[in-house]
Design a protein around this motif. Structure first.
Motif, PDB file in Angstrom:
ATOM      1  N   LYS A 144       0.811  -1.409   0.099  1.00  0.00           N
ATOM      2  CA  LYS A 144       0.046  -0.064  -0.128  1.00  0.00           C
ATOM      3  C   LYS A 144       0.937   1.283  -0.129  1.00  0.00           C
ATOM      4  CE  LYS A 144      -3.323  -2.600   2.791  1.00  0.00           C
ATOM      5  NZ  LYS A 144      -3.482  -3.180   4.063  1.00  0.00           N
ATOM      6  N   PHE A 145       1.906   1.292   0.839  1.00  0.00           N
ATOM      7  CA  PHE A 145       2.814   2.439   0.804  1.00  0.00           C
ATOM      8  C   PHE A 145       3.305   2.581  -0.650  1.00  0.00           C
ATOM      9  CE2 PHE A 145       2.811   1.516   5.308  1.00  0.00           C
ATOM     10  CZ  PHE A 145       2.792   2.965   5.807  1.00  0.00           C
ATOM     11  N   LEU A 146       3.912   1.513  -1.200  1.00  0.00           N
ATOM     12  CA  LEU A 146       4.538   1.666  -2.642  1.00  0.00           C
ATOM     13  C   LEU A 146       3.774   2.195  -3.774  1.00  0.00           C
ATOM     14  CD1 LEU A 146       6.519  -2.028  -2.418  1.00  0.00           C
ATOM     15  CD2 LEU A 146       7.252   0.210  -1.528  1.00  0.00           C
ATOM     16  N   GLN A 147       2.231   2.263  -3.525  1.00  0.00           N
ATOM     17  CA  GLN A 147       1.532   2.732  -4.486  1.00  0.00           C
ATOM     18  C   GLN A 147       1.479   4.296  -4.285  1.00  0.00           C
ATOM     19  OE1 GLN A 147      -1.486  -0.151  -3.631  1.00  0.00           O
ATOM     20  NE2 GLN A 147      -0.484  -1.635  -5.094  1.00  0.00           N
ATOM     21  N   GLY A 148       1.512   4.725  -3.133  1.00  0.00           N
ATOM     22  CA  GLY A 148       1.389   6.119  -2.544  1.00  0.00           C
ATOM     23  C   GLY A 148       2.436   6.941  -3.363  1.00  0.00           C
ATOM     24  N   SER A 149       2.557   8.223  -2.733  1.00  0.00           N
ATOM     25  CA  SER A 149       3.474   9.396  -2.934  1.00  0.00           C
ATOM     26  C   SER A 149       4.733   8.740  -2.974  1.00  0.00           C
ATOM     27  CB  SER A 149       3.440  10.749  -2.074  1.00  0.00           C
ATOM     28  OG  SER A 149       3.768  10.155  -0.785  1.00  0.00           O
ATOM     29  N   VAL A 150       5.934   9.721  -3.301  1.00  0.00           N
ATOM     30  CA  VAL A 150       7.397   9.391  -3.244  1.00  0.00           C
ATOM     31  C   VAL A 150       7.724   9.118  -1.705  1.00  0.00           C
ATOM     32  CG1 VAL A 150       9.570  10.195  -3.409  1.00  0.00           C
ATOM     33  CG2 VAL A 150       8.154  10.547  -5.505  1.00  0.00           C
ATOM     34  N   GLU A 151       7.062  10.028  -0.995  1.00  0.00           N
ATOM     35  CA  GLU A 151       7.404   9.803   0.583  1.00  0.00           C
ATOM     36  C   GLU A 151       6.950   8.569   1.020  1.00  0.00           C
ATOM     37  OE1 GLU A 151       7.622  14.152  -0.309  1.00  0.00           O
ATOM     38  OE2 GLU A 151       6.212  12.411  -0.625  1.00  0.00           O
ATOM     39  N   HIS A 152       5.653   8.123   0.782  1.00  0.00           N
ATOM     40  CA  HIS A 152       5.275   6.886   1.011  1.00  0.00           C
ATOM     41  C   HIS A 152       6.049   5.649   0.550  1.00  0.00           C
ATOM     42  CE1 HIS A 152       1.561   9.118   2.272  1.00  0.00           C
ATOM     43  NE2 HIS A 152       1.262   8.335   3.091  1.00  0.00           N
ATOM     44  N   CYS A 153       6.423   5.903  -0.531  1.00  0.00           N
ATOM     45  CA  CYS A 153       7.110   4.715  -1.524  1.00  0.00           C
ATOM     46  C   CYS A 153       8.488   4.483  -0.739  1.00  0.00           C
ATOM     47  CB  CYS A 153       7.330   5.150  -2.841  1.00  0.00           C
ATOM     48  SG  CYS A 153       7.870   3.767  -3.718  1.00  0.00           S
ATOM     49  N   MET A 154       9.151   5.719  -0.233  1.00  0.00           N
ATOM     50  CA  MET A 154      10.399   5.457   0.419  1.00  0.00           C
ATOM     51  C   MET A 154      10.123   4.875   1.921  1.00  0.00           C
ATOM     52  SD  MET A 154      12.960   8.452   0.375  1.00  0.00           S
ATOM     53  CE  MET A 154      13.204   9.471   1.960  1.00  0.00           C
ATOM     54  N   ILE A 155       9.254   5.306   2.467  1.00  0.00           N
ATOM     55  CA  ILE A 155       8.815   4.603   3.900  1.00  0.00           C
ATOM     56  C   ILE A 155       8.763   2.992   3.557  1.00  0.00           C
ATOM     57  CG2 ILE A 155       7.281   4.353   5.857  1.00  0.00           C
ATOM     58  CD1 ILE A 155       6.824   7.509   5.551  1.00  0.00           C
ATOM     59  N   GLY A 156       7.933   2.812   2.654  1.00  0.00           N
ATOM     60  CA  GLY A 156       7.589   1.428   2.048  1.00  0.00           C
ATOM     61  C   GLY A 156       8.914   0.655   2.091  1.00  0.00           C
ATOM     62  N   VAL A 157       9.868   1.164   1.132  1.00  0.00           N
ATOM     63  CA  VAL A 157      11.100   0.392   0.829  1.00  0.00           C
ATOM     64  C   VAL A 157      11.952   0.268   2.260  1.00  0.00           C
ATOM     65  CG1 VAL A 157      13.101   0.613  -0.252  1.00  0.00           C
ATOM     66  CG2 VAL A 157      10.981   1.219  -1.423  1.00  0.00           C
ATOM     67  N   GLN A 158      11.836   1.394   3.092  1.00  0.00           N
ATOM     68  CA  GLN A 158      12.725   1.591   4.332  1.00  0.00           C
ATOM     69  C   GLN A 158      12.331   0.345   5.164  1.00  0.00           C
ATOM     70  OE1 GLN A 158      12.653   5.641   4.977  1.00  0.00           O
ATOM     71  NE2 GLN A 158      14.333   5.294   6.839  1.00  0.00           N
ATOM     72  N   LEU A 159      10.907   0.234   5.356  1.00  0.00           N
ATOM     73  CA  LEU A 159      10.379  -0.875   6.309  1.00  0.00           C
ATOM     74  C   LEU A 159      10.912  -2.434   5.801  1.00  0.00           C
ATOM     75  CD1 LEU A 159       6.630   0.366   6.276  1.00  0.00           C
ATOM     76  CD2 LEU A 159       8.080  -0.078   8.330  1.00  0.00           C
ATOM     77  N   LEU A 160      10.923  -2.554   4.492  1.00  0.00           N
ATOM     78  CA  LEU A 160      11.113  -3.635   4.120  1.00  0.00           C
ATOM     79  C   LEU A 160      12.920  -3.920   4.129  1.00  0.00           C
ATOM     80  CD1 LEU A 160       9.167  -4.112   0.530  1.00  0.00           C
ATOM     81  CD2 LEU A 160       8.972  -5.438   2.695  1.00  0.00           C
ATOM     82  N   SER A 161      13.428  -3.023   3.852  1.00  0.00           N
ATOM     83  CA  SER A 161      14.947  -3.114   4.050  1.00  0.00           C
ATOM     84  C   SER A 161      15.329  -3.215   5.614  1.00  0.00           C
ATOM     85  CB  SER A 161      15.512  -1.602   3.652  1.00  0.00           C
ATOM     86  OG  SER A 161      16.729  -1.561   3.403  1.00  0.00           O
ATOM     87  N   GLN A 162      14.654  -2.534   6.437  1.00  0.00           N
ATOM     88  CA  GLN A 162      14.926  -2.616   8.113  1.00  0.00           C
ATOM     89  C   GLN A 162      14.706  -4.383   8.569  1.00  0.00           C
ATOM     90  OE1 GLN A 162      16.533  -0.393   9.890  1.00  0.00           O
ATOM     91  NE2 GLN A 162      16.686  -2.108  11.476  1.00  0.00           N
ATOM     92  N   LEU A 163      13.361  -4.408   7.837  1.00  0.00           N
ATOM     93  CA  LEU A 163      12.938  -5.880   8.296  1.00  0.00           C
ATOM     94  C   LEU A 163      13.890  -6.781   7.712  1.00  0.00           C
ATOM     95  CD1 LEU A 163      10.796  -7.604   9.590  1.00  0.00           C
ATOM     96  CD2 LEU A 163       9.788  -7.805   7.463  1.00  0.00           C
ATOM     97  N   THR A 164      14.645  -6.852   6.425  1.00  0.00           N
ATOM     98  CA  THR A 164      15.399  -7.543   6.224  1.00  0.00           C
ATOM     99  C   THR A 164      16.791  -7.764   6.937  1.00  0.00           C
ATOM    100  OG1 THR A 164      14.878  -7.080   3.881  1.00  0.00           O
ATOM    101  CG2 THR A 164      16.487  -8.676   3.953  1.00  0.00           C
TER     102      THR A 164
END
Length: 1099
Positions: A144-164
């Motif tokens: 859902k984050f990845l489909q939003g604005s640039v900021e939302h997209c960035m947070i989504g990627v950060q969430l996945l990155s940190q989880l990994t």
């Protein structure tokens, strides 16, 4: 989120916000410290949870939001803190909503909330509600984050990155709790989510590549998004797939263990192409990340491919590298350059030379790589840390040449000499620039130089004729120029320094060239060339040594020592062919016709250095290391003793000839004296036999030193006492004697030393400990000397039947321990100085006591029989010293923990009668230190604890079983203090039982046999508790697994009787390994909830 709650008065929340502001912004250190103290209190308060929500809801202060997020992360991470499943799910959803509704938070707040999300998801990975794993629908929620604005997209990627990242990291708390649990979560994440996340990152990067032209990388949002996307891909590729958790610094040994299910991503080469394309199209601020992903992709395990697939993959990889080399604009950026060098090194660490040679564009590629390497070496100031990777590529290629079976030519004989040539000439050219411009000298970083020279030693052996010809030519030029400068009356110091610098590099490089000789591949021509090189260095040495009285060049001397070390390894010693061509050349040029003559050159050099270089600690210690290495070889030491130079050293070891033995040297530099005397001791022993006169004459300088210290100490109470002089003389002497004591490892030589030092001089050493008890500069060498004297090295302490020497020696050791102990207990030391000022001395006392107790040369029963208190005094001092050490320090200082646990094992084995009389608090202290040590990372400590525990448990069991029996007349009843203590505190052994069982069942148990020995005794002493533990573990299993677990526990005790006889113990150990294997097999199988079990056992 957590629960509906009454609003708290805002005053308290505002106060927290103010404290956060003070902590992060105040210039006043005391104000920051106060704020920190108050906030730590807040984090530990019972109502923290609700206040964190208030701080986040208000959202007035970014520092308060940071505090709330980090506090919640701490709360979630504490296993004992009972947050219910619902509360944790609520926190997770709250965080996601919070981030979705406030995408423009400051970066550090976003990072803290993202970390909280990752931590909560990881720790709850196996938590299910109504058969659904509630923390696992990560990708769906984040899409859902990845489909939003640039900021939302960035947070989504950060969430996945940190989880990994989080899945891959193991916190200290986890490491102490359960490694297996961490691995289970990581493996489950790897199998269910990681590939999907990696594919997602690649598809997003693919979209970015298509739109690269329209992206504006100056825009912080778009730049940030690309950074996070590349980081995410990199985190996926650096995941610890098989749980080896290798040390990141070992960069060379890297294979990325990609799971087989990922094959599609690597077989169609689009992934490889994606990252090469990104490198070319992204700006320099982003392209290094694309290259570091390529480094990982190039290191994918070989077995992922068949041979033909691997050949295709390698072709694409080499073509990508070639394309970068043909368009090298990006490499002018240091980060790109560094990552590209790492990528080149991986070409050889993961593929064989035979495979590389078969790549269709190999000739063109190797030419480009050689050209790139040569240019890199010539630009020696640019990115010096990357040179290592380039040299490692060439080193590995050259080392593989003998094994290549491919029909295609490898062309290394064409290009390798260019690389050697570039390295050698560029280092020499660097000298003038460094000297003239006052730059940092690469030669000051000897670690790096040695590493590069080791690589060069292999590279230079390819076409060795060319390497040697170049070295001879350059050396002759430099030596001639140097000689002319020396002969010029008013030569410029600058020119001299430059020539010395060039010669220093050449001597290092020649040393490494000789060190590169490999025995299986040597030939006479190469040895003859080595001879040419050796002659030149020795001639240069004669020149520089003749001028030492006017001062010398320290760096050049260090290079000479490095050269001698290599020459010794290859051409001197027990394993070397004496008819080597090197000696022929040495004989022709310098008249050195055999090994003895060459050894006398070594010894003359050693004596010269010790005489003239007393001011340089580096030269002295390396020179002594060389002497030490020579004195170890069996045949070598016998040849050395015949040399006049060695006899000179044995007869004249005084400060008059060797200034570093003098009193004017700094105390810190006296350390190397032990090594000097160890070497002299070995040389003396060759012909010493039982010749006491010879021994006494050798000891004359030391005797004189002791006498003069004795005289000085006699006036210690008077104003005439020269304290500083006496102190330095004593420190030096203690170090000298320790070196000798270490070398004298035969009965006769040791007895001569013992009769010399006792009883004449031991009182002086004791007096010194009394006088300077607070000064570790004195006490450490004296204590170490005693620790060496009581060490039964090579069974040297075999006293005759009628000799009381063993007991006398122990008495002296006991006096030293008691004297030092009684003083040090009263010394107050600041916390940051506690190891050097206090714990180090205590640790040496522990090792001294251990060596004496285990040396097998004293019958300790005699002491009590004759009312001698030496043993009791030493043991009681041990107890007092032990109680003065905070328990945490025992494991925090590795040297202390090693000496303490080894001593404890020795006491439990042979002196249980002493341990059983200890006060309850001491016994409890010891037991809890064992309990801590069982989970220590140091296997030695852990194994020692198991053995100690086994002795204690066996003793207790024996006492319990004999309690009701009548004792025979005349046999003293042993103290049952232990039993009384355990009746009052049964929880201690129960805790230990659960720890041992937990380690064996659920952890990577490296010493299973040792762990199994005390376990049976623990079970027999705590049968009721063991049954409860067993029931809890069985109950915590899923219903379909309970019967199996119950059966395994049944099998564990099958055929075990209620005794600790060896036969019964062995049976138990066998049962236990079956038990562990069954549990491990089921842990590897599907859906076994080991997590809940080990939580229950450790919470």
């Amino acid at each position: 989120m957590f629960e509906a709650q009454a609003r708290q008065p805002n005053g308290e929340v505002r106060q927290l916000e103010l404290l956060c502001k003070q902590l992060y912004e105040s210039q006043d250190a005391s104000q920051r410290a106060e704020a920190e103290k108050a906030l730590v209190g807040f984090q530990n308060a019972p109502d923290t949870l609700s206040k964190c929500q208030l701080l986040l809801d208000r959202g007035d202060s970014c520092y308060a939001q940071l505090l709330a997020a980090t506090t919640l992360t701490k709360l979630v991470s504490r296993s004992a803190q009972g947050l219910s499943l619902q509360q944790r799910v609520d926190i997770r959803n709250y965080v996601l909503n919070y981030l979705a509704t406030r995408p423009k938070l400051p970066n550090f707040v976003i990072q803290a909330l993202v970390t909280l999300f990752a931590r909560i998801s990881k720790l709850g990975w196996f938590d299910s509600d109504k058969d659904e794993f509630v923390f696992r629908n990560v990708v769906t929620d984040i899409t859902k984050f990845l489909q939003g604005s640039v900021e939302h997209c960035m947070i989504g990627v950060q969430l996945l990155s940190q989880l990994t990242c989080e899945m891959n990291q193991i916190s200290e708390a986890d490491a102490n709790r359960s490694l297996t649990k961490h691995r289970k979560i990581a493996s489950s994440f790897r199998d269910t989510q990681l590939f999907e996340i990696f594919r997602l990152s690649c598809s997003l990067l693919g979209t970015a590549r298509e739109n690269c032209k329209s992206l504006n990388f100056n825009d912080e949002g778009q730049h940030g998004l690309m950074t996070q996307l590349l980081r995410l891909a990199h985190n996926c590729l650096t995941f610890d797939f098989i749980g080896t958790s290798t040390d990141e610094s070992s960069d060379d040994l890297c294979t990325v263990q990609i799971p087989t299910s990922w094959r599609p991503a690597f077989l169609d080469f689009s992934t490889l192409k994606l990252f090469f394309d990104l490198y070319h199209s992204l700006p320099n601020t982003l392209s290094p990340l694309a290259l570091s992903c390529l480094v990982q992709i190039a290191s994918v395990r070989r077995s992922l491919f068949s041979n033909t697939e691997r050949a295709k993959f390698l072709t694409h990889l080499v073509n990508g590298v070639k394309h970068i080399l043909q368009n090298p604009q990006g490499l002018s950026d240091p980060s790109n350059y560094h990552e590209f060098c790492r990528l080149l090194a991986r070409l050889k660490s993961n593929y064989q030379l035979g495979e590389l040679v078969m790549v269709e564009n190999y000739p063109e590629s190797i030419q480009l790589i050689a050209k790139f390497t040569v240019q890199s070496l010539q630009m020696w100031q640019f990115a010096p840390n990357s040179v290592h990777y380039l040299l490692s590529l060439w080193q590995r290629m050259v080392a593989s040449v003998p094994y290549v079976k491919a029909t295609e030519p490898h062309l290394l004989e064409t290009y390798t000499p260019e690389v050697s040539n570039a390295y050698i000439t560029s280092r020499l050219e660097s000298v003038a620039v460094v000297v003239r411009e006052g730059l940092e000298d690469p030669l000051d970083d000897l670690g790096m130089v040695q590493q590069q020279l080791e690589q060069l030693s292999v590279i230079g052996r390819c076409e060795y004729q060319k390497t040697c010809t170049l070295l001879v030519q350059l050396f002759d030029q430099a030596a001639r120029a140097y000689q002319e400068l020396m002969a010029t009356p008013n030569a410029q110091q600058l020119d001299i320094t430059i020539q010395e610098g060039r010669l220093t590099w050449l001597v290092y490089i020649i040393g490494s060239a000789i060190g590169g000789r490999v025995s299986f591949n040597s030939n006479d021509e190469h040895d003859a060339m080595d001879g040419e090189l050796v002659c030149r260095v020795l001639q240069l040495m004669n020149l520089t040594d003749s001028r030492l009285a006017q001062g010398g060049c320290e760096k050049l001397e260090l290079a000479m020592l490095s050269f001698f070390e290599q020459f010794r390894k290859i051409y001197v010693g027990d394993q070397v062919q004496k008819n080597s061509k090197v000696y022929r050349r040495l004989s022709e040029v310098l008249g050195l016709s055999d090994e003895s003559m060459v050894l006398s050159v070594f010894i003359r050099k050693i004596i010269t250095n010790l005489k003239y270089w007393g001011r340089s600690e580096q030269i002295i210690s390396k020179t002594l290391q060389l002497l030490n290495d020579l004195s170890v070889g069996y045949s070598c030491v016998r040849k050395l003793v015949k040399l006049e130079e060695v006899q000179f050293m044995l007869n004249n070891h005084t400060s008059e000839h060797f200034p570093f033995l003098g009193n004017s040297v700094a105390v810190s530099e006296m350390r190397c004296r032990s090594m000097f005397y160890t070497s002299l001791g070995r040389l003396l022993m060759v012909d010493l036999g039982e010749d006491e006169d010879r021994f006494d004459s050798f000891m004359l300088p030391l005797t004189a030193a002791f006498e003069s210290i004795g005289t000085m100490l006699a006036s210690a109470e008077t104003p005439l006492f020269a304290a500083e002089e006496a102190k330095k003389a004593l420190i030096g002497l203690a170090r000298d004697l320790r070196g000798l004591a270490f070398a004298f490892n035969t009965k006769t030589s040791y007895m001569m030393l013992f009769d010399w030092i006792y009883p004449s001089y031991t009182p002086i050493l004791l007096h010194a400990v009394d006088l300077w008890c607070h000064d570790p500069q004195v006490t450490t060498p004296v204590l170490k000397l005693f620790a060496e004297l009581v060490q039964n090295r090579s069974q040297r302490l075999q006293f005759d039947v009628s000799s009381p020497n063993g007991i006398l020696l122990f008495r002296e050791a006991s006096k030293v321990i008691c004297s030092y102990g009684s003083h040090i207990l009263n010394v107050e030391v600041p916390k940051d100085q506690i190891y050097p000022m206090k714990l180090k001395g205590i640790s040496i006392c522990f090792s001294m006591l251990k060596a004496a107790l285990c040396g097998n040369y004293v019958n300790f029963g005699v002491f009590r029989l004759y009312g001698d208190e030496a043993l009791d005094n030493a043991l009681n001092t041990f107890v007092k010293l032990l109680l003065s050490i905070p328990q945490s320090d025992l494991l925090d200082y590795p040297k202390l923990s090693q000496t303490y646990y080894v001593l404890l094992e020795c006491l439990a084995q042979d002196h249980m009668s002493f341990l059983s009389t200890l006060e309850p608090r001491v016994f409890l202290y010891i037991l809890s230190s064992i309990s801590e040590g069982l989970t220590a990372l140091d296997t030695m400590v852990c194994t020692g604890c198991c053995a100690t525990l086994d002795h204690i448990v066996t003793y207790l069991f024996k006492q319990l079983t004999q309690k009701g029996k009548k004792t025979r007349r005349g046999v003293p009843t042993p103290s049952d203090m232990f039993l009384q203590v355990l009746e009052l505190h049964p929880e201690i052994l129960q805790q230990i039982l659960s720890t041992v069982l937990n380690v064996i069942m659920f952890e990577d148990c490296r010493n299973q046999w040792s762990m199994s020995r005390p376990l049976l005794g623990l079970i027999l002493l705590n049968e009721e508790y063991f049954n409860q533990l067993r029931e809890n573990i069985i109950r915590s299993q899923p219903p379909d697994k309970q019967a199996a677990m119950a059966q395994w526990f049944e099998n564990l005790m099958d055929g075990i009787e209620r005794n600790l006889l060896t036969k019964n113990r062995d049976r138990f150990t066998q049962n236990l390994s079956m038990f562990r294997r069954d549990i491990n097999d089921s842990l590897k199988g599907p859906n076994m909830t080991a997590a809940s079990v080990s939580d229950m056992m450790t919470s």
